[in-house]
Design a protein around this motif. Structure first.
Motif, PDB file in Angstrom:
ATOM      1  N   THR A  81     -15.393  10.508   7.607  1.00  0.00           N
ATOM      2  CA  THR A  81     -16.487   9.835   8.317  1.00  0.00           C
ATOM      3  C   THR A  81     -16.142   8.384   8.650  1.00  0.00           C
ATOM      4  O   THR A  81     -17.022   7.601   9.006  1.00  0.00           O
ATOM      5  CB  THR A  81     -17.773   9.881   7.475  1.00  0.00           C
ATOM      6  N   LEU A  82     -14.827   8.045   8.516  1.00  0.00           N
ATOM      7  CA  LEU A  82     -14.333   6.687   8.808  1.00  0.00           C
ATOM      8  C   LEU A  82     -15.009   5.628   7.945  1.00  0.00           C
ATOM      9  O   LEU A  82     -15.200   4.489   8.365  1.00  0.00           O
ATOM     10  CB  LEU A  82     -14.516   6.351  10.298  1.00  0.00           C
ATOM     11  N   ASN A  83     -15.335   6.011   6.734  1.00  0.00           N
ATOM     12  CA  ASN A  83     -15.861   5.079   5.749  1.00  0.00           C
ATOM     13  C   ASN A  83     -14.736   4.790   4.753  1.00  0.00           C
ATOM     14  O   ASN A  83     -14.407   5.634   3.931  1.00  0.00           O
ATOM     15  CB  ASN A  83     -17.076   5.665   5.043  1.00  0.00           C
ATOM     16  N   PHE A  84     -14.141   3.606   4.837  1.00  0.00           N
ATOM     17  CA  PHE A  84     -12.973   3.292   4.032  1.00  0.00           C
ATOM     18  C   PHE A  84     -13.317   2.516   2.769  1.00  0.00           C
ATOM     19  O   PHE A  84     -12.445   1.939   2.128  1.00  0.00           O
ATOM     20  CB  PHE A  84     -11.963   2.509   4.872  1.00  0.00           C
ATOM     21  N   GLY A  85     -14.589   2.483   2.402  1.00  0.00           N
ATOM     22  CA  GLY A  85     -14.997   1.901   1.140  1.00  0.00           C
ATOM     23  C   GLY A  85     -15.321   0.425   1.228  1.00  0.00           C
ATOM     24  O   GLY A  85     -15.420  -0.157   2.311  1.00  0.00           O
ATOM     25  N   GLN A  86     -15.482  -0.185   0.031  1.00  0.00           N
ATOM     26  CA  GLN A  86     -15.817  -1.601  -0.080  1.00  0.00           C
ATOM     27  C   GLN A  86     -14.871  -2.288  -1.046  1.00  0.00           C
ATOM     28  O   GLN A  86     -14.297  -1.664  -1.943  1.00  0.00           O
ATOM     29  CB  GLN A  86     -17.263  -1.780  -0.558  1.00  0.00           C
ATOM     30  N   THR A  87     -14.720  -3.583  -0.864  1.00  0.00           N
ATOM     31  CA  THR A  87     -13.850  -4.350  -1.739  1.00  0.00           C
ATOM     32  C   THR A  87     -14.552  -4.628  -3.068  1.00  0.00           C
ATOM     33  O   THR A  87     -15.781  -4.593  -3.152  1.00  0.00           O
ATOM     34  CB  THR A  87     -13.461  -5.686  -1.080  1.00  0.00           C
ATOM     35  N   ILE A  88     -13.749  -4.904  -4.082  1.00  0.00           N
ATOM     36  CA  ILE A  88     -14.301  -5.225  -5.396  1.00  0.00           C
ATOM     37  C   ILE A  88     -14.585  -6.719  -5.497  1.00  0.00           C
ATOM     38  O   ILE A  88     -15.620  -7.134  -6.038  1.00  0.00           O
ATOM     39  CB  ILE A  88     -13.315  -4.794  -6.505  1.00  0.00           C
ATOM     40  N   THR A  89     -13.681  -7.535  -4.968  1.00  0.00           N
ATOM     41  CA  THR A  89     -13.796  -8.977  -5.166  1.00  0.00           C
ATOM     42  C   THR A  89     -14.990  -9.585  -4.448  1.00  0.00           C
ATOM     43  O   THR A  89     -15.721 -10.391  -5.025  1.00  0.00           O
ATOM     44  CB  THR A  89     -12.512  -9.676  -4.688  1.00  0.00           C
ATOM     45  N   ASP A  90     -15.205  -9.229  -3.189  1.00  0.00           N
ATOM     46  CA  ASP A  90     -16.290  -9.847  -2.423  1.00  0.00           C
ATOM     47  C   ASP A  90     -17.282  -8.849  -1.844  1.00  0.00           C
ATOM     48  O   ASP A  90     -18.127  -9.213  -1.030  1.00  0.00           O
ATOM     49  CB  ASP A  90     -15.726 -10.716  -1.298  1.00  0.00           C
ATOM     50  N   ASN A  91     -17.149  -7.579  -2.251  1.00  0.00           N
ATOM     51  CA  ASN A  91     -18.126  -6.544  -1.876  1.00  0.00           C
ATOM     52  C   ASN A  91     -18.297  -6.433  -0.356  1.00  0.00           C
ATOM     53  O   ASN A  91     -19.395  -6.260   0.152  1.00  0.00           O
ATOM     54  CB  ASN A  91     -19.486  -6.832  -2.530  1.00  0.00           C
ATOM     55  N   ARG A  92     -17.188  -6.523   0.364  1.00  0.00           N
ATOM     56  CA  ARG A  92     -17.215  -6.366   1.815  1.00  0.00           C
ATOM     57  C   ARG A  92     -16.840  -4.931   2.183  1.00  0.00           C
ATOM     58  O   ARG A  92     -15.980  -4.316   1.535  1.00  0.00           O
ATOM     59  CB  ARG A  92     -16.234  -7.321   2.495  1.00  0.00           C
ATOM     60  N   ALA A  93     -17.460  -4.419   3.223  1.00  0.00           N
ATOM     61  CA  ALA A  93     -17.079  -3.103   3.723  1.00  0.00           C
ATOM     62  C   ALA A  93     -15.739  -3.211   4.446  1.00  0.00           C
ATOM     63  O   ALA A  93     -15.514  -4.143   5.219  1.00  0.00           O
ATOM     64  CB  ALA A  93     -18.155  -2.571   4.666  1.00  0.00           C
ATOM     65  N   ILE A  94     -14.837  -2.260   4.193  1.00  0.00           N
ATOM     66  CA  ILE A  94     -13.523  -2.283   4.820  1.00  0.00           C
ATOM     67  C   ILE A  94     -13.649  -2.226   6.338  1.00  0.00           C
ATOM     68  O   ILE A  94     -12.891  -2.878   7.061  1.00  0.00           O
ATOM     69  CB  ILE A  94     -12.661  -1.110   4.314  1.00  0.00           C
ATOM     70  N   ILE A  95     -14.612  -1.481   6.819  1.00  0.00           N
ATOM     71  CA  ILE A  95     -14.785  -1.363   8.265  1.00  0.00           C
ATOM     72  C   ILE A  95     -15.154  -2.714   8.882  1.00  0.00           C
ATOM     73  O   ILE A  95     -14.792  -3.010  10.025  1.00  0.00           O
ATOM     74  CB  ILE A  95     -15.851  -0.287   8.591  1.00  0.00           C
ATOM     75  N   ASP A  96     -15.869  -3.565   8.109  1.00  0.00           N
ATOM     76  CA  ASP A  96     -16.186  -4.910   8.598  1.00  0.00           C
ATOM     77  C   ASP A  96     -14.924  -5.773   8.647  1.00  0.00           C
ATOM     78  O   ASP A  96     -14.757  -6.591   9.569  1.00  0.00           O
ATOM     79  CB  ASP A  96     -17.231  -5.572   7.702  1.00  0.00           C
ATOM     80  N   ILE A  97     -14.042  -5.598   7.661  1.00  0.00           N
ATOM     81  CA  ILE A  97     -12.778  -6.332   7.661  1.00  0.00           C
ATOM     82  C   ILE A  97     -11.937  -5.918   8.867  1.00  0.00           C
ATOM     83  O   ILE A  97     -11.317  -6.758   9.525  1.00  0.00           O
ATOM     84  CB  ILE A  97     -12.014  -6.078   6.348  1.00  0.00           C
TER      85      ILE A  97
END
Length: 342
Positions: A81-97
């Motif tokens: 579903t193209l959901n690549f998760g979230q970061t641990i350090t700053d809780n950002r969505a990978i798709i936003d990065i």
């Protein structure tokens, strides 16, 4: 004609269907490699800054408290579903990065690829045409050196000479702070946004910052193109159709352009798909060297922070891109060379 179009359609369908097992294999490897690493990723990333209850809550939010098989199935569902998760350090969505930094990596990759073509194709053509001469030897040595030398070595060398000593180009960054402040984000591709805004001063500023990183990464690929074009030009010049063209009195320049060079381009198109992985891996080191605000630079920072969730998401995205581009290049190659379809 019907048979040819049918074989092309069948080939395209077969290549598209290959995307599923290839993505599955690559994502599985990424998942397993990151989980065989010792230690708890949450504790390694934010341990000492959070209480034990907060750490447990963060593990639960990331699904790390569930069995490995469940984590794996969830991971595959997210990738589908193209959901690549979230970061641990700053809780950002990978798709936003990806949305914020992917444009910079795309700009660098395209520019580096153009540099590689501009350098590699003419030099490979010349080396094949003057085979076993001194210019051929010089070009071959140049191709070996550009490919063998680490990409960060070229980056540091260019920074020292062209930015430090000569002052021709900026040493780091994608643009000056003024340009970043003035240009409105529309596509998240700074060069395109500067063009849309009509701010030519900003466009020139972005291009000046792009020169050294693009040259650094482009040199890496140019060595591959030089050797590939040279070998295929030599083989083409030994073909019967070239001898026949010469016998008909066709000028040598036209023989090179129409027969030798055109046939030498077919394997180059094939290799383009294979070099996407090299381009992305080189982009990581190039972005880190020039502080280029792309996905590679973000990946390095998350690796330094031991944020395995971010690393997993970005590497998975890279793997998907490599697979998709490779398949598309195969399809383009089939359109150029009908022999590939059979």
């Amino acid at each position: 004609m019907a048979s040819a179009s049918g074989s092309l359609a069948r080939y395209v369908v077969q290549r598209l269907l290959l995307i599923i097992p290839m993505v599955f294999l690559l994502t599985t490897i990424v998942f397993l490699l990151l989980r065989v690493a010792p230690g708890d990723p949450v504790s390694a990333t934010v341990g000492g800054r959070l209480s034990e209850d907060a750490l447990n809550s963060r593990r639960a939010a990331l699904g790390l408290d569930r069995p490995l098989l469940v984590q794996y199935l969830e991971y595959l569902k997210d990738v589908a579903t193209l959901n690549f998760g979230q970061t641990i350090t700053d809780n950002r969505a990978i798709i936003d990065i990806v949305q914020e930094n992917g444009g910079a990596t795309l700009t660098l990759s395209v520019a580096a690829f153009l540099v590689a073509l501009i350098i590699g194709l003419p030099l490979g053509l010349l080396a094949g045409r003057v085979r076993d001469t001194f210019p051929d030897l010089v070009i071959r040595i140049f191709g070996v050196v550009t490919y063998a030398a680490p990409v960060f070595y070229w980056g540091l060398l260019f920074q020292l000479f062209f930015a430090g000593r000569l002052g021709w180009f900026p040493a780091s960054g994608a643009a000056s702070p003024r340009t970043i402040f003035e240009v409105e984000e529309v596509t998240h591709i700074l060069l395109v946004d500067a063009l849309i805004s009509g701010n030519m001063e900003a466009v020139l500023d972005v291009l000046e910052h792009l020169v050294l990183p693009a040259m650094t990464l482009g040199l890496l690929l140019s060595g591959i193109f030089i050797r590939l074009v040279r070998v295929n030009v030599i083989q083409s010049l030994q073909g019967d159709y070239v001898e026949a063209a010469r016998a008909r009195g066709i000028p040598e320049r036209r023989v090179m352009r129409t027969h030798a060079f055109r046939n030498a381009l077919v394997p180059v198109v094939t290799v383009i798909g294979l070099q996407v992985a090299l381009l992305l891996s080189g982009a990581i080191l190039t972005e880190a060297t020039f502080n280029w605000p792309g996905l590679g630079n973000e990946l390095v920072q998350y690796i330094n922070n031991r944020d395995y969730a971010a690393v997993q998401g970005i590497i998975t995205l890279f793997a998907v891109v490599v697979v998709v581009v490779s398949i598309l290049i195969d399809i383009v190659n089939a359109l150029i060379d009908p022999r590939v379809r059979y």
